[in-house]
Design a protein around this motif. Structure first.
Motif, PDB file in Angstrom:
ATOM      1  N   MET A   1     -17.338 -15.246  56.225  1.00  0.00           N
ATOM      2  CA  MET A   1     -18.066 -14.583  57.304  1.00  0.00           C
ATOM      3  C   MET A   1     -18.895 -15.627  58.044  1.00  0.00           C
ATOM      4  SD  MET A   1     -17.569 -11.316  57.249  1.00  0.00           S
ATOM      5  CE  MET A   1     -18.573  -9.895  57.136  1.00  0.00           C
ATOM      6  N   SER A   2     -18.697 -15.705  59.319  1.00  0.00           N
ATOM      7  CA  SER A   2     -19.499 -16.640  60.101  1.00  0.00           C
ATOM      8  C   SER A   2     -20.379 -15.860  61.063  1.00  0.00           C
ATOM      9  CB  SER A   2     -18.600 -17.601  60.865  1.00  0.00           C
ATOM     10  OG  SER A   2     -17.931 -16.907  61.896  1.00  0.00           O
ATOM     11  N   ASP A   3     -21.366 -16.534  61.605  1.00  0.00           N
ATOM     12  CA  ASP A   3     -22.287 -15.896  62.543  1.00  0.00           C
ATOM     13  C   ASP A   3     -21.707 -15.807  63.948  1.00  0.00           C
ATOM     14  OD1 ASP A   3     -24.130 -15.606  60.553  1.00  0.00           O
ATOM     15  OD2 ASP A   3     -25.216 -17.437  61.032  1.00  0.00           O
ATOM     16  N   LYS A   4     -20.637 -16.538  64.214  1.00  0.00           N
ATOM     17  CA  LYS A   4     -20.046 -16.527  65.556  1.00  0.00           C
ATOM     18  C   LYS A   4     -19.164 -15.287  65.719  1.00  0.00           C
ATOM     19  CE  LYS A   4     -20.004 -21.517  65.995  1.00  0.00           C
ATOM     20  NZ  LYS A   4     -19.179 -22.702  66.223  1.00  0.00           N
ATOM     21  N   PRO A   5     -19.248 -14.640  66.883  1.00  0.00           N
ATOM     22  CA  PRO A   5     -18.396 -13.461  67.109  1.00  0.00           C
ATOM     23  C   PRO A   5     -16.934 -13.850  67.288  1.00  0.00           C
ATOM     24  CG  PRO A   5     -19.632 -14.005  69.077  1.00  0.00           C
ATOM     25  CD  PRO A   5     -20.127 -14.920  67.995  1.00  0.00           C
ATOM     26  N   ASN A   6     -16.061 -12.913  66.991  1.00  0.00           N
ATOM     27  CA  ASN A   6     -14.628 -13.136  67.143  1.00  0.00           C
ATOM     28  C   ASN A   6     -14.298 -13.059  68.636  1.00  0.00           C
ATOM     29  OD1 ASN A   6     -11.863 -13.140  67.111  1.00  0.00           O
ATOM     30  ND2 ASN A   6     -11.675 -11.583  65.509  1.00  0.00           N
ATOM     31  N   MET A   7     -13.918 -14.178  69.239  1.00  0.00           N
ATOM     32  CA  MET A   7     -13.685 -14.249  70.684  1.00  0.00           C
ATOM     33  C   MET A   7     -12.509 -13.376  71.119  1.00  0.00           C
ATOM     34  SD  MET A   7     -16.173 -15.945  71.747  1.00  0.00           S
ATOM     35  CE  MET A   7     -15.759 -16.189  73.451  1.00  0.00           C
ATOM     36  N   ALA A   8     -11.530 -13.177  70.281  1.00  0.00           N
ATOM     37  CA  ALA A   8     -10.381 -12.343  70.639  1.00  0.00           C
ATOM     38  C   ALA A   8     -10.828 -10.902  70.871  1.00  0.00           C
ATOM     39  CB  ALA A   8      -9.328 -12.409  69.548  1.00  0.00           C
ATOM     40  N   VAL A   9     -11.742 -10.427  70.049  1.00  0.00           N
ATOM     41  CA  VAL A   9     -12.255  -9.066  70.202  1.00  0.00           C
ATOM     42  C   VAL A   9     -13.078  -8.952  71.481  1.00  0.00           C
ATOM     43  CG1 VAL A   9     -13.766  -7.326  69.174  1.00  0.00           C
ATOM     44  CG2 VAL A   9     -12.255  -8.670  67.720  1.00  0.00           C
ATOM     45  N   ILE A  10     -13.878  -9.960  71.757  1.00  0.00           N
ATOM     46  CA  ILE A  10     -14.722  -9.948  72.953  1.00  0.00           C
ATOM     47  C   ILE A  10     -13.868  -9.964  74.223  1.00  0.00           C
ATOM     48  CG2 ILE A  10     -16.429 -11.270  74.259  1.00  0.00           C
ATOM     49  CD1 ILE A  10     -17.592 -12.114  71.543  1.00  0.00           C
ATOM     50  N   GLU A  11     -12.813 -10.730  74.231  1.00  0.00           N
ATOM     51  CA  GLU A  11     -11.951 -10.826  75.407  1.00  0.00           C
ATOM     52  C   GLU A  11     -11.232  -9.512  75.692  1.00  0.00           C
ATOM     53  OE1 GLU A  11      -9.481 -14.201  74.625  1.00  0.00           O
ATOM     54  OE2 GLU A  11     -11.134 -15.619  74.921  1.00  0.00           O
ATOM     55  N   LYS A  12     -10.978  -8.701  74.676  1.00  0.00           N
ATOM     56  CA  LYS A  12     -10.296  -7.416  74.857  1.00  0.00           C
ATOM     57  C   LYS A  12     -11.244  -6.319  75.311  1.00  0.00           C
ATOM     58  CE  LYS A  12      -6.766  -8.219  71.350  1.00  0.00           C
ATOM     59  NZ  LYS A  12      -6.244  -7.768  70.060  1.00  0.00           N
ATOM     60  N   PHE A  13     -12.559  -6.552  75.205  1.00  0.00           N
ATOM     61  CA  PHE A  13     -13.544  -5.528  75.534  1.00  0.00           C
ATOM     62  C   PHE A  13     -13.493  -5.186  77.019  1.00  0.00           C
ATOM     63  CE2 PHE A  13     -17.846  -4.200  76.704  1.00  0.00           C
ATOM     64  CZ  PHE A  13     -18.029  -3.164  75.812  1.00  0.00           C
ATOM     65  N   VAL A  14     -13.461  -3.883  77.331  1.00  0.00           N
ATOM     66  CA  VAL A  14     -13.399  -3.431  78.713  1.00  0.00           C
ATOM     67  C   VAL A  14     -14.668  -2.646  79.032  1.00  0.00           C
ATOM     68  CG1 VAL A  14     -12.092  -2.058  80.380  1.00  0.00           C
ATOM     69  CG2 VAL A  14     -10.902  -3.294  78.571  1.00  0.00           C
ATOM     70  N   LYS A  15     -15.453  -3.156  79.972  1.00  0.00           N
ATOM     71  CA  LYS A  15     -16.710  -2.503  80.336  1.00  0.00           C
ATOM     72  C   LYS A  15     -16.482  -1.140  80.978  1.00  0.00           C
ATOM     73  CE  LYS A  15     -19.534  -6.597  81.096  1.00  0.00           C
ATOM     74  NZ  LYS A  15     -20.328  -7.337  82.091  1.00  0.00           N
ATOM     75  N   LEU A  16     -15.339  -0.962  81.609  1.00  0.00           N
ATOM     76  CA  LEU A  16     -15.064   0.289  82.316  1.00  0.00           C
ATOM     77  C   LEU A  16     -14.973   1.486  81.369  1.00  0.00           C
ATOM     78  CD1 LEU A  16     -12.444  -0.981  84.900  1.00  0.00           C
ATOM     79  CD2 LEU A  16     -14.861  -0.521  85.294  1.00  0.00           C
ATOM     80  N   LYS A  17     -14.722   1.242  80.092  1.00  0.00           N
ATOM     81  CA  LYS A  17     -14.603   2.335  79.131  1.00  0.00           C
ATOM     82  C   LYS A  17     -15.964   2.845  78.660  1.00  0.00           C
ATOM     83  CE  LYS A  17     -10.066   1.143  77.278  1.00  0.00           C
ATOM     84  NZ  LYS A  17      -9.313   0.801  76.068  1.00  0.00           N
TER      85      LYS A  17
END
Length: 44
Positions: free
Chosen positions: A1-17
């Motif tokens: 477990m690292s303190d850095k967020p998973n960038m793949a998950v962040i890139e898939k995030f859609v603000k419109l939802k």
């Protein structure tokens, strides 16, 4: 477990939802008139 967020998950995030919500201030500041009234009643 690292303190850095998973960038793949962040890139898939859609603000419109996200749902649009109304914010309500729970503890509003008193108006100038209210402050003056309390000052006057405190001095008497």
């Amino acid at each position: 477990m690292s303190d850095k967020p998973n960038m793949a998950v962040i890139e898939k995030f859609v603000k419109l939802k996200l749902k649009n919500t109304e914010t309500q201030e729970k503890n509003p500041l008193p108006s100038k008139e209210t402050i003056e009234q309390e000052k006057q009643t405190g001095e008497s």
